[in-house]
Structure formats: structure tokens, C-alpha cells
Design an enzyme around this catalytic site. Structure first.
Site, PDB file in Angstrom:
ATOM      1  N   HIS A 331       0.878  -1.166   0.000  1.00 43.91           N
ATOM      2  CA  HIS A 331       0.000   0.000   0.000  1.00 43.91           C
ATOM      3  C   HIS A 331       0.921   1.222   0.000  1.00 43.91           C
ATOM      4  O   HIS A 331       1.634   1.460   0.970  1.00 43.91           O
ATOM      5  CB  HIS A 331      -0.921  -0.007   1.221  1.00 43.91           C
ATOM      6  CG  HIS A 331      -1.925  -1.125   1.182  1.00 43.91           C
ATOM      7  ND1 HIS A 331      -2.351  -1.787   2.296  1.00 43.91           N
ATOM      8  CD2 HIS A 331      -2.556  -1.696   0.119  1.00 43.91           C
ATOM      9  CE1 HIS A 331      -3.240  -2.725   1.930  1.00 43.91           C
ATOM     10  NE2 HIS A 331      -3.359  -2.683   0.619  1.00 43.91           N
ATOM     11  N   GLU A 334       1.459   3.645   2.945  1.00 41.07           N
ATOM     12  CA  GLU A 334       1.907   3.141   4.248  1.00 41.07           C
ATOM     13  C   GLU A 334       3.426   3.073   4.172  1.00 41.07           C
ATOM     14  O   GLU A 334       4.007   2.049   3.826  1.00 41.07           O
ATOM     15  CB  GLU A 334       1.238   1.796   4.534  1.00 41.07           C
ATOM     16  CG  GLU A 334      -0.281   1.963   4.653  1.00 41.07           C
ATOM     17  CD  GLU A 334      -1.067   0.655   4.571  1.00 41.07           C
ATOM     18  OE1 GLU A 334      -0.472  -0.412   4.752  1.00 41.07           O
ATOM     19  OE2 GLU A 334      -2.282   0.726   4.343  1.00 41.07           O
ATOM     20  N   HIS A 451       3.081  -3.126   6.656  1.00 46.09           N
ATOM     21  CA  HIS A 451       1.996  -2.171   6.404  1.00 46.09           C
ATOM     22  C   HIS A 451       1.997  -1.084   7.472  1.00 46.09           C
ATOM     23  O   HIS A 451       2.906  -1.033   8.308  1.00 46.09           O
ATOM     24  CB  HIS A 451       0.644  -2.902   6.423  1.00 46.09           C
ATOM     25  CG  HIS A 451       0.381  -3.732   5.204  1.00 46.09           C
ATOM     26  ND1 HIS A 451      -0.583  -3.424   4.294  1.00 46.09           N
ATOM     27  CD2 HIS A 451       0.983  -4.855   4.741  1.00 46.09           C
ATOM     28  CE1 HIS A 451      -0.590  -4.321   3.320  1.00 46.09           C
ATOM     29  NE2 HIS A 451       0.345  -5.211   3.567  1.00 46.09           N
ATOM     30  N   GLU A 543       1.585  -4.396  11.005  1.00 48.22           N
ATOM     31  CA  GLU A 543       1.068  -3.028  10.951  1.00 48.22           C
ATOM     32  C   GLU A 543       1.942  -2.222  11.891  1.00 48.22           C
ATOM     33  O   GLU A 543       1.911  -2.397  13.095  1.00 48.22           O
ATOM     34  CB  GLU A 543      -0.399  -2.997  11.403  1.00 48.22           C
ATOM     35  CG  GLU A 543      -1.337  -3.828  10.534  1.00 48.22           C
ATOM     36  CD  GLU A 543      -1.702  -3.148   9.214  1.00 48.22           C
ATOM     37  OE1 GLU A 543      -1.392  -1.948   9.051  1.00 48.22           O
ATOM     38  OE2 GLU A 543      -2.284  -3.819   8.349  1.00 48.22           O
TER      39      GLU A 543
HETATM   40 ZN   LIG Z   1      -1.868  -1.837   4.330  1.00 45.63          ZN
END
Ligand SMILES: [Zn+2]
Length: 709
Positions: A331, A334, A451, A543
Site C-alpha cells: 500500500h 503506508e 503495512h 502493521e
Molecule cells: Zn496496508
């Protein structure tokens, strides 16, 4: 849908037309003059310039001087700050550096819409009116309402970024607002623009962050955002970030410690495509013997997907040496993972050159591949707007609007439904294709996909069965995946801090910051699931931070937060068992042999040279190995708790085709068509190997036939 909402909307400072303030160059002055004749375009240009300078913020010596003067003498301050570059960093409403008790408000609509929710990019829970709603909303609708930040020390406030309420149910945003300052929270002074009180333009939608820089920055401890007008069908709701430079206070013990963040001498800044290439090149120049740069393909717009390989023998797979990869920037917005991987390659290179034992060991025993930017097109879009103004979704998708984490062949559903769902119809992005063929070319053993936007580590499966929105959906290797996730989560300094505030609406701390991916929200076609089902590689998702695009000033501390986790996680590739599967007579390695662990429904296959790696928790295991044309072999192997794999080699004896068929017919190990259905659950992996493995097998059979002829 989110993309459409996020149309470009620039900040306009209403009062700028009369501003005597000159920012930094002649162009700006011209713009101000033009804007006096109400030239909106010029004002937008001006804001564009300012936005850029915000993003390229560097520690500014002059600024400190300006602040000192400012705190000595208010009159003096205006002169000093006039012409100063307004590059103060965000104080951290978004990054949570600002704590909940530093935020107050005149009133609030509900607990879930309290002042602590007035943070840039905060995300609401799925329903409105719960504890974790998507903004601060005033409880009274008049022009006396305010959101107040206590900066805890004298701070040169230079600007505000405003955003509407995050909600899919209601439309609320503030259109114009005033700002007030105070040193004691009782006497307040308005933010002025010459002789008039400044009025700033806020939002016209829910999501686009809008920047306003103060014509006359001021040193104070408190600041209030005071809405004047708001979307007529809504009420007073906002999310905000405040820009400011803390004034050093020699008397305060609390702030006397250095806050710079890291002692490592690494290139802590956001690197766009060209800067990233340069940095990778410089690491390669510094460590030519252990690094190699290669590309695995191109993005839609033609940017290359660069990989940094780190190994004592770059460019070669060494027999028995496991392959590891980190993938970041799937992404594009990110961005922290990208910078951490750039930091990591620099850190490993320098550590190796200095003879750091841990690093030397890691480089000698492991072949490491770092892909810092899987979605370079998306990154460039987010980077252009910068760390504060790119919002929540700008740059997430590929240039074609594809979410790459839903873009891998959905093997779960193929597996569970025994049919190939939309796989062939789905448009696969060139970036996804590049990564898939990379995963097929290299016998990766372990990986993590980096991420941002939350603080949690997830492990597969990411996709539930039967399209349930969320449900714990474990793999056969659930225990080991939970171990892997725990390794990262328990050593990450932010996640491991029991005092930390939740990022948005979910409290992952009660699960020790790890969760089954599908138990969070189902993701069909994720990279983790593809990796597990289609290759030998175990992959988790990290994350990394609440803030998807942290300000440049946060990068050193984020490196420190993640350094140990990144290293320790890589070292997990040396767990379980490994070995080489050889032909008894020729001693040649046997490729594509199946390694089965008794009681675990997930098989691994040997690589081209006959070597294999099977990640396992400590324990005793019964291992069966077979390969086409050989007798199966069984061995008992034990795994200890030390972080190095137990060697478990196998030598297989060739058998005639007839003999093999006999074994199979008497209920042997290789599933044939009729057995597939009966053994569906236990033999998940084999069945899921889908097209490509089947295709390979067919090719092999065809080849064998040709050879026999
Ligand atoms: Zn992501």
C-alpha cells in the site's frame, strides 16, 4: 469509494490577501500581490509552495534562534518570524505523541466524540455513536466552541491541519475557523492577520486534510481551534493536527533529555523513487561483497521494483541456506516499512563492516531480500502530498486503482470450494505478477509484509471461509505463526508498551498485539495466504504504526522501535528442521520432494538442489519424505529451543514405476483423484497448489513420457 471522496483540495488562507507576511521567496510575494486582486489560482500556488516546504522539513538552526528571540520579546518575535520558513513539525495528534489528557474541548456530543478523538486521520469503528467515533464533535452549535491542545511547554505554533469527521453515516466538517493562543489557559489572544483576527478556511469534505499556516506564528503553551462555520446539514466536527516547534526550556527536567530518537547514523528521511535508488546504490557501494541490487519487474507506470539482496554470496542460492524476504509499500501510502527497510540495509551493511557478530552471523547463514517498495506508483502519489496532507487513502492503490493485498490468486476459496472462483477473471496488477514470479523463483522460507495505520501483527489465514466478515481461521501451522507474530509484537517497543493508547477503534493489546488476519477482517487474495498456500514460505503482516505516513522527525524513533523486531524476526528463519534430500545411488539432490510432518496438514517441497526447510516449534516430529520414483522414508527429528535448525537429511532409494504404483494403490501418500475429496481437509496444501503445480506435474509427466519413448 474512498478514492473518489479524496479529490484534491488545497488549503486557502482567507486572510492571506492582506498578509504582509512574506514566506521565503519572490514568487510568494507576487502571489500575495495577485491574490489582493482576488486571484484564487495564485493563492493555491502559494499554498502549494508552503506544502512542499512542510514536507521537506529539516531541523532548522535559524528557527531555534527565532524562538529564543520570540520568547524573550513578543514584539521582537514578529520581526524574527517574518520570512522564517514555516517548517515546524506536527506536534503529534495523529502519531499519539500528544496524549489524550492534553486535549480538551468546550463541549462534546458524546464520549466517543470527545476531544481525544479530534486527531488527524483517526478512524471510527464500524458504527457511529460507539466509544471510538471519528472526530471531536461539539455538544453545542455556536461559534464559542473550541478544541484545545496543551503543548505542555512554550511552543511556536505555526499552523493547523483540519479534516472532517470519519464516518460512513454522517457528513460533518468545519468550513472556517479562528485560532487563539494562551500561556495559562485563562487569558486568550487571537491569531491575528495584521490588524484583524485571522479566519482560516477548513474543509469541504470528510477526508481531505487542509493546511492553514498562521500569518503571525506565536509562542504559547495552549492553542484553541474555534470553528466559525460548518457544513450546513451537519454539525461542528473536526479532526486536527497542530504544527509547532517546541521552545527549548533549560529549567524543565522533563524536556531536557535528547529527543532525537536514535544513535544510529542512518539516512533518516523519506526517500522518493530516485532517492531510494540512490540510497540503495550507496549501500551497494559501501558493501559490494555482501549486497546486490536486482529488479523483479516494473510498476504500471514503469518504475522498477528494486530488491536489495544481502548475503555472503550475493546472486547465488547456497545449498541449505534459507532465503528470507521483507516486502514493504504494498500500500503506497503506508510508508514506514519502506524507510525501515532502507534503514535496515544500511544498518546491516555497516554492522557487517564493523564486525558486529550478530550481523555477520545473520549475513553468513541467511540470504536476505528486501523489497522496500512494492507499489512505487502509489508511493509517489502520497509522497507528493507529504506526510500530513496525503490523508488516509491517497496512494494506497496501484496506478490502476488495484488493492494489491486483494490481488493475489485467491487460493483459500479455491481450496475450500474446490473450484476456481474469479481467479481467471480478476485483473492482476503488474506489480502483483512480478511478486508472484519472484515468489516462485526463489525458495523463500520466511517473510513479513510491512503495512501501516495500526499497531498489530497478523498471521494467516487472512480470508475466512464462506465470506464471513470475521472469524478465526487458523492454518495447520497456527502455533508457529503465533510464535512468529509474537516475536515481532513483543519486541516492538511501541506495541510492547502496556501504557500505549489504541490507534483507532480496536484494542489489540488484549491479544498481546497479535491476531489471526481473518479474525480482524477477511481479506480474499492476500499475499500472506498466497505465500502459505502456494509456496513454502510463511508470511505474516506487520502493521507498524498508527500513522501511515509519519512525519520525517518521527523516523529515528520509529527505527529504534522496530530495530530489534526486524532483526529477531529474520533470525526465526533458522528454526525447525532443514536438510537435503538425496538420491541414494547418485547422491544428487532431489527437487520437489514432499516433506510431510505427521499431524500437520501442510507439506513443504524441496528446492531445486534437494534442500528443504520446515519451520517448527520445539518438539519431537515424525517426518515422511517422498518423491516421484522413490520409496518414501520416515525419520524422527527433534527440534530444540535454540534458534538454529535441526539437520534432518534424507536419502531416498529409487523404485520402479510399478512398485510405486503398488504403494499408491495400497493407500500410499500421494493423493490420486478419488482420494482428493476424502482427504480434502488434511491435504489442503497439496490441493491448493492449484494450477501451477498441477501444470508442472503435467509437464513432468509429459516429459517422462517423452523420455520413456
Ligand atoms: Zn496496508
Amino acid at each position: 469509494m474512498l478514492m473518489q471522496r479524496l479529490h484534491v483540495c488545497a488549503a486557502i488562507i482567507l486572510c492571506i490577501a492582506r498578509a504582509r507576511l512574506s514566506f521565503e521567496n519572490q514568487t510568494v510575494d507576487n502571489n500575495v500581490t495577485k491574490s489582493e486582486s482576488n486571484d484564487l489560482k495564485s493563492v493555491l500556488n502559494l499554498v502549494g509552495n508552503v506544502t512542499e516546504s512542510l514536507d521537506t522539513a529539516k531541523p532548522d538552526e535559524d528557527h531555534t534562534q527565532a524562538q529564543r528571540n520570540a520568547s524573550e520579546d513578543g514584539e521582537q518575535m514578529n520581526k524574527e518570524t517574518h520570512g522564517a520558513k514555516p517548517d515546524c513539525p506536527p506536534l503529534g495528534l495523529e502519531s499519539l505523541k500528544v496524549s489524550d489528557d492534553q486535549l480538551e474541548s468546550s463541549s462534546y456530543l458524546s464520549v466517543g466524540l470527545g476531544p481525544h478523538r479530534g486527531r488527524l486521520n483517526i478512524q471510527s469503528g464500524i458504527e457511529d455513536d460507539d466509544e471510538y467515533d471519528g472526530a471531536w464533535c461539539a455538544g453545542v452549535e455556536d461559534q464559542e466552541q473550541w478544541l484545545q491542545l496543551n503543548a505542555l511547554r512554550p511552543t511556536l505554533f505555526t499552523g493547523v491541519i483540519l479534516q472532517g469527521r470519519n464516518s460512513i453515516w454522517s457528513l460533518n466538517w468545519v468550513r472556517t475557523y479562528k485560532v487563539q493562543f494562551s500561556n495559562d489557559s485563562s487569558v486568550w489572544q487571537p491569531c491575528m492577520n495584521g490588524s484583524e483576527e485571522a479566519v482560516f478556511v477548513g474543509n469541504e469534505d470528510l477526508e481531505t486534510p487542509v493546511l492553514a499556516l498562521f500569518p503571525e506564528p506565536l509562542v504559547a503553551q495552549y492553542i484553541r481551534i474555534n470553528p466559525q462555520t460548518w457544513f450546513s446539514n451537519g454539525t461542528i466536527c473536526l479532526r486536527a493536527e497542530v504544527l509547532g516547534c517546541p521552545v527549548p526550556d533549560p529549567d524543565s527536567q522533563h524536556f531536557s533529555e535528547s529527543e532525537s530518537g536514535s544513535l544510529d547514523d542512518l539516512d533518516f528521511r523519506h526517500h522518493n523513487y530516485n532517492e531510494m535508488r540512490k540510497l540503495m546504490k550507496s549501500v551497494n557501494d559501501e558493501c559490494p561483497n555482501i549486497t546486490r541490487i536486482y529488479t523483479i519487474g516494473r510498476s504500471y507506470t514503469g518504475l522498477k521494483l528494486y530488491v536489495m539482496e544481502i548475503s555472503d554470496n550475493p546472486g547465488k542460492h547456497e545449498l541449505g541456506e534459507p532465503e528470507f524476504r521483507y516486502v514493504a509499500g504494498m500500500h503506497g501510502n503506508e510508508v514506514l516499512g519502506r524507510e525501515l527497510l532502507l534503514n535496515l540495509m544500511q544498518y546491516i551493511c555497516r554492522g557487517y563492516n564493523r564486525g558486529n557478530q550478530r550481523i555477520v552471523q545473520l549475513v553468513k547463514d541467511t540470504r536476505i531480500h528486501l523489497l522496500p517498495s512494492m507499489n512505487p506508483d502509489g508511493y509517489e502519489t502520497a509522497y507528493e502530498k507529504g506526510s500530513e496532507l496525503s490523508g488516509w487513502a491517497l496512494g494506497r492503490y496501484s496506478f490502476e486503482g488495484i488493492d494489491m493485498n486483494h490481488n493475489f490468486p485467491d487460493l483459500n476459496n479455491i481450496m475450500w470450494d474446490a473450484q476456481e472462483l474469479a481467479m481467471d477473471k480478476k485483473r492482476v496488477a503488474p506489480e502483483t505478477r512480478a511478486v508472484i514470479s519472484w515468489m516462485q523463483d526463489i525458495p523463500f522460507v520466511l517473510s513479513a509484509n510491512l503495512h501501516g495505520g495500526e499497531l498489530v501483527v497478523t498471521y494467516p489465514f487472512d480470508c475466512t471461509r464462506d465470506w464471513i466478515p470475521r472469524q478465526d481461521t487458523p492454518t495447520a501451522d497456527n502455533d508457529f505463526f503465533r510464535w512468529l507474530a509474537t516475536v515481532y509484537a513483543s519486541t516492538n517497543l511501541v506495541m510492547a508498551n502496556p501504557e500505549r493508547r489504541i490507534c483507532h477503534s480496536e484494542d489489540f493489546q488484549q491479544h498481546n498485539n497479535i491476531i489471526n488476519g481473518a479474525d480482524w477482517h477477511t481479506v480474499p487474495g492476500s499475499m500472506n495466504d498466497f505465500s502459505y498456500l502456494h509456496t513454502n514460505c510463511f508470511e505474516i503482516t506487520v502493521e507498524l504504526s498508527c500513522d501511515k505516513f509519519p512525519h520525517v522527525s518521527e523516523l529515528p524513533i520509529e527505527w529504534e522501535n522496530n530495530k530489534e523486531s526486524l532483526l529477531l524476526y529474520m533470525e526465526q528463519v533458522h528454526r525447525g528442521i532443514k536438510g537435503v534430500i538425496r538420491d541414494k545411488d547418485t547422491r544428487a539432490g532431489i527437487a520437489n520432494a514432499v516433506i510431510k510432518v505427521d499431524g500437520l496438514g501442510h507439506d513443504i517441497r524441496s528446492a531445486v538442489d534437494g534442500d528443504y526447510w520446515r519451520l517448527l516449534n520445539p518438539g519431537e516430529y515424525k517426518i515422511t519424505v517422498w518423491a516421484e520414483g522413490y520409496f518414501p522414508r520416515i525419520r524422527h527429528c527433534s527440534v530444540g529451543s535454540e534458534p538454529h535448525a535441526t539437520i534432518c537429511d534424507f536419502t531416498l532409494t529409487k523404485t520402479s514405476q510399478d512398485r510405486l504404483k503398488q504403494i499408491l494403490a495400497s493407500g500410499g501418500k500421494i493423493p490420486r483423484d478419488n482420494q482428493v475429496r476424502i482427504r480434502a481437509m488434511r491435504m489442503r496444501k497439496l490441493r491448493a497448489s492449484t494450477k501451477i503445480l498441477n501444470h508442472r506435474r503435467e509437464q513432468q509427466q509429459r516429459l517422462n513420457k517423452v523420455k520413456r519413448k
